[in-house]
Design a protein around this motif. Structure first.
Motif, PDB file in Angstrom:
ATOM      1  N   ALA A 274     -45.522  35.418 -52.937  1.00 23.39           N
ATOM      2  CA  ALA A 274     -46.136  36.465 -53.759  1.00 23.39           C
ATOM      3  C   ALA A 274     -45.146  37.595 -54.037  1.00 23.39           C
ATOM      4  O   ALA A 274     -45.088  38.122 -55.151  1.00 23.39           O
ATOM      5  N   HIS A 275     -44.361  37.974 -53.035  1.00 22.08           N
ATOM      6  CA  HIS A 275     -43.388  39.046 -53.241  1.00 22.08           C
ATOM      7  C   HIS A 275     -42.301  38.608 -54.220  1.00 22.08           C
ATOM      8  O   HIS A 275     -41.901  39.385 -55.095  1.00 22.08           O
ATOM      9  N   VAL A 276     -41.819  37.391 -54.080  1.00 23.31           N
ATOM     10  CA  VAL A 276     -40.766  36.907 -54.979  1.00 23.31           C
ATOM     11  C   VAL A 276     -41.267  36.900 -56.419  1.00 23.31           C
ATOM     12  O   VAL A 276     -40.571  37.352 -57.337  1.00 23.31           O
ATOM     13  N   TYR A 277     -42.470  36.409 -56.636  1.00 23.90           N
ATOM     14  CA  TYR A 277     -43.013  36.402 -57.993  1.00 23.90           C
ATOM     15  C   TYR A 277     -43.155  37.816 -58.535  1.00 23.90           C
ATOM     16  O   TYR A 277     -42.846  38.091 -59.699  1.00 23.90           O
ATOM     17  N   ASN A 278     -43.629  38.728 -57.707  1.00 18.78           N
ATOM     18  CA  ASN A 278     -43.860  40.087 -58.173  1.00 18.78           C
ATOM     19  C   ASN A 278     -42.570  40.861 -58.417  1.00 18.78           C
ATOM     20  O   ASN A 278     -42.432  41.546 -59.423  1.00 18.78           O
ATOM     21  N   ALA A 279     -41.615  40.752 -57.495  1.00 18.20           N
ATOM     22  CA  ALA A 279     -40.443  41.623 -57.532  1.00 18.20           C
ATOM     23  C   ALA A 279     -39.177  40.957 -58.053  1.00 18.20           C
ATOM     24  O   ALA A 279     -38.252  41.657 -58.476  1.00 18.20           O
ATOM     25  N   HIS A 280     -39.115  39.622 -58.034  1.00 19.22           N
ATOM     26  CA  HIS A 280     -37.835  38.974 -58.304  1.00 19.22           C
ATOM     27  C   HIS A 280     -37.913  37.824 -59.301  1.00 19.22           C
ATOM     28  O   HIS A 280     -36.965  37.029 -59.382  1.00 19.22           O
ATOM     29  N   PHE A 281     -38.990  37.742 -60.056  1.00 18.18           N
ATOM     30  CA  PHE A 281     -39.077  36.626 -61.005  1.00 18.18           C
ATOM     31  C   PHE A 281     -38.006  36.729 -62.088  1.00 18.18           C
ATOM     32  O   PHE A 281     -37.463  35.723 -62.544  1.00 18.18           O
ATOM     33  N   THR A 282     -37.679  37.947 -62.497  1.00 16.45           N
ATOM     34  CA  THR A 282     -36.617  38.103 -63.501  1.00 16.45           C
ATOM     35  C   THR A 282     -35.281  37.594 -62.977  1.00 16.45           C
ATOM     36  O   THR A 282     -34.474  37.053 -63.748  1.00 16.45           O
ATOM     37  N   HIS A 283     -35.042  37.759 -61.683  1.00 14.86           N
ATOM     38  CA  HIS A 283     -33.799  37.246 -61.102  1.00 14.86           C
ATOM     39  C   HIS A 283     -33.799  35.722 -61.105  1.00 14.86           C
ATOM     40  O   HIS A 283     -32.748  35.091 -61.314  1.00 14.86           O
ATOM     41  N   LEU A 284     -34.959  35.100 -60.875  1.00 15.79           N
ATOM     42  CA  LEU A 284     -35.048  33.647 -60.978  1.00 15.79           C
ATOM     43  C   LEU A 284     -34.767  33.182 -62.406  1.00 15.79           C
ATOM     44  O   LEU A 284     -34.129  32.147 -62.620  1.00 15.79           O
ATOM     45  N   LEU A 285     -35.230  33.966 -63.387  1.00 11.44           N
ATOM     46  CA  LEU A 285     -34.967  33.621 -64.783  1.00 11.44           C
ATOM     47  C   LEU A 285     -33.482  33.664 -65.086  1.00 11.44           C
ATOM     48  O   LEU A 285     -32.947  32.808 -65.799  1.00 11.44           O
ATOM     49  N   HIS A 286     -32.780  34.665 -64.559  1.00  8.18           N
ATOM     50  CA  HIS A 286     -31.338  34.775 -64.780  1.00  8.18           C
ATOM     51  C   HIS A 286     -30.593  33.585 -64.185  1.00  8.18           C
ATOM     52  O   HIS A 286     -29.516  33.212 -64.662  1.00  8.18           O
ATOM     53  N   LEU A 287     -31.174  32.983 -63.145  1.00  4.50           N
ATOM     54  CA  LEU A 287     -30.572  31.813 -62.503  1.00  4.50           C
ATOM     55  C   LEU A 287     -31.067  30.506 -63.112  1.00  4.50           C
ATOM     56  O   LEU A 287     -30.661  29.431 -62.672  1.00  4.50           O
ATOM     57  N   SER A 288     -31.952  30.608 -64.123  1.00  2.00           N
ATOM     58  CA  SER A 288     -32.593  29.429 -64.712  1.00  2.00           C
ATOM     59  C   SER A 288     -33.289  28.594 -63.638  1.00  2.00           C
ATOM     60  O   SER A 288     -33.261  27.354 -63.657  1.00  2.00           O
ATOM     61  N   ALA A 289     -33.906  29.293 -62.705  1.00  2.00           N
ATOM     62  CA  ALA A 289     -34.523  28.628 -61.550  1.00  2.00           C
ATOM     63  C   ALA A 289     -36.040  28.687 -61.578  1.00  2.00           C
ATOM     64  O   ALA A 289     -36.686  28.262 -60.624  1.00  2.00           O
ATOM     65  N   GLU A 290     -36.616  29.187 -62.675  1.00  2.00           N
ATOM     66  CA  GLU A 290     -38.069  29.352 -62.695  1.00  2.00           C
ATOM     67  C   GLU A 290     -38.812  28.019 -62.596  1.00  2.00           C
ATOM     68  O   GLU A 290     -39.869  27.930 -61.959  1.00  2.00           O
ATOM     69  N   GLY A 291     -38.266  26.961 -63.186  1.00  2.00           N
ATOM     70  CA  GLY A 291     -38.908  25.657 -63.094  1.00  2.00           C
ATOM     71  C   GLY A 291     -38.917  25.119 -61.675  1.00  2.00           C
ATOM     72  O   GLY A 291     -39.907  24.543 -61.208  1.00  2.00           O
ATOM     73  N   HIS A 292     -37.799  25.317 -60.983  1.00  2.00           N
ATOM     74  CA  HIS A 292     -37.705  24.876 -59.588  1.00  2.00           C
ATOM     75  C   HIS A 292     -38.697  25.641 -58.715  1.00  2.00           C
ATOM     76  O   HIS A 292     -39.400  25.057 -57.890  1.00  2.00           O
ATOM     77  N   PHE A 293     -38.745  26.959 -58.903  1.00  2.00           N
ATOM     78  CA  PHE A 293     -39.607  27.779 -58.047  1.00  2.00           C
ATOM     79  C   PHE A 293     -41.079  27.530 -58.362  1.00  2.00           C
ATOM     80  O   PHE A 293     -41.911  27.455 -57.445  1.00  2.00           O
ATOM     81  N   ASN A 294     -41.422  27.400 -59.636  1.00  2.00           N
ATOM     82  CA  ASN A 294     -42.795  27.093 -60.005  1.00  2.00           C
ATOM     83  C   ASN A 294     -43.255  25.769 -59.397  1.00  2.00           C
ATOM     84  O   ASN A 294     -44.382  25.653 -58.903  1.00  2.00           O
ATOM     85  N   SER A 295     -42.401  24.771 -59.444  1.00  4.72           N
ATOM     86  CA  SER A 295     -42.759  23.469 -58.898  1.00  4.72           C
ATOM     87  C   SER A 295     -42.949  23.534 -57.391  1.00  4.72           C
ATOM     88  O   SER A 295     -43.874  22.926 -56.835  1.00  4.72           O
ATOM     89  N   LEU A 296     -42.085  24.280 -56.723  1.00  2.00           N
ATOM     90  CA  LEU A 296     -42.220  24.441 -55.275  1.00  2.00           C
ATOM     91  C   LEU A 296     -43.534  25.138 -54.934  1.00  2.00           C
ATOM     92  O   LEU A 296     -44.262  24.714 -54.028  1.00  2.00           O
ATOM     93  N   PHE A 297     -43.854  26.195 -55.670  1.00  3.26           N
ATOM     94  CA  PHE A 297     -45.067  26.951 -55.358  1.00  3.26           C
ATOM     95  C   PHE A 297     -46.324  26.152 -55.706  1.00  3.26           C
ATOM     96  O   PHE A 297     -47.317  26.186 -54.962  1.00  3.26           O
ATOM     97  N   ALA A 298     -46.313  25.442 -56.824  1.00  5.86           N
ATOM     98  CA  ALA A 298     -47.465  24.615 -57.183  1.00  5.86           C
ATOM     99  C   ALA A 298     -47.703  23.534 -56.128  1.00  5.86           C
ATOM    100  O   ALA A 298     -48.849  23.244 -55.761  1.00  5.86           O
ATOM    101  N   HIS A 299     -46.614  22.937 -55.642  1.00 11.98           N
ATOM    102  CA  HIS A 299     -46.714  21.942 -54.569  1.00 11.98           C
ATOM    103  C   HIS A 299     -47.298  22.590 -53.313  1.00 11.98           C
ATOM    104  O   HIS A 299     -48.184  22.025 -52.660  1.00 11.98           O
TER     105      HIS A 299
END
Length: 251
Positions: free
Chosen positions: A185-210
């Motif tokens: 929850a903290h990563v999504y709230n505070a650091h999702f833009t940083h995941l976007l800069h790393l092109s990692a949003e698909g990886h993180f979304n899949s991990l969280f959905a799992h």
């Protein structure tokens, strides 16, 4: 997943904090929901815009297409406790690697509280059983160290043949799940833009959905931890609902 982290050219920092800095009691022992929010009457967005992780195309970004029901199904002849333990280990390991990448931007000056939205700060239960606010990196270091110590404990997570799981294992598993959910929850709230800069949003979304699908399947998640209490609002609760509408999670 491991290949993704190798491609980033850095290793996640999984090093636990000094044991002398660890509180003498884990917050996971506490079940008082009052520790979860200090603004029960506010909404998660306030007057601000909708979070990026709920917006297109980011909410649809994923490595795994379709429903997670097959992925989380218990294999035939596999002990239920063993299946839960293995998956908890994998969720912890992957989340810890993600956070290791984000650790340089999750600092005590940038993340002064363990926030999961503009109206929700998670609090730590100290050795005196008092609720205290901690900077997010401190809170997360405590959580990750506690989970690592629990996994390494052969009594709670047995690895030797013939050693049975403790009868309290389901409670321990739920405690771990609750704390890992807060890190997500903290990563999504505070650091999702940083995941976007790393092109990692698909990886993180899949991990969280799992993570969510597995937790729901095996009763490891408390619904109020995902959705919040009435009028409280938790951003990842809206993500849960959105993914259900999209058919990623079970209704």
């Amino acid at each position: 997943m491991a290949q993704f982290f190798n491609n980033l050219g850095r290793r996640a920092n999984s090093r636990p904090p000094n044991s002398a800095q660890m509180p003498r009691r884990s917050p996971t022992i506490n079940t008082d929901s009052a520790a979860e929010s200090n603004s029960p009457s506010a909404t998660v967005y306030g007057n601000g815009p909708k979070p990026l992780y709920l917006s297109n195309p980011f909410v649809k970004a994923a490595l795994v297409k379709g429903n997670f029901k097959t992925i989380v199904a218990q294999p035939r002849y596999c002990d239920l406790n063993e299946w839960v333990a293995v998956n908890i280990f994998d969720f912890y390991t992957n989340l810890n690697m993600f956070y290791g990448i984000l650790a340089e931007v999750c600092t005590t000056s940038n993340c002064r509280t363990m926030s999961a939205g503009p109206t929700l700060d998670y609090t730590w239960i100290d050795s005196s059983r008092k609720q205290v606010k901690l900077p997010a990196p401190t809170y997360i270091d405590y959580v990750m160290s506690w989970v690592q110590q629990t996994i390494d404990n052969g009594k709670d997570f047995p690895t030797k043949f013939g050693v049975d799981f403790h009868p309290n294992f389901p409670t321990i598993a739920k405690q771990i799940y609750r704390q890992l959910l807060r890190v997500f929850a903290h990563v999504y709230n505070a650091h999702f833009t940083h995941l976007l800069h790393l092109s990692a949003e698909g990886h993180f979304n899949s991990l969280f959905a799992h993570f969510l699908a597995f937790g729901k399947q095996y009763d490891l998640l408390d619904y109020k931890d995902i959705k919040g209490r009435p009028g409280e609002g938790v951003g990842i609760g809206d993500l849960w609902d959105k993914w259900k509408e999209m058919g990623i999670l079970e209704l």
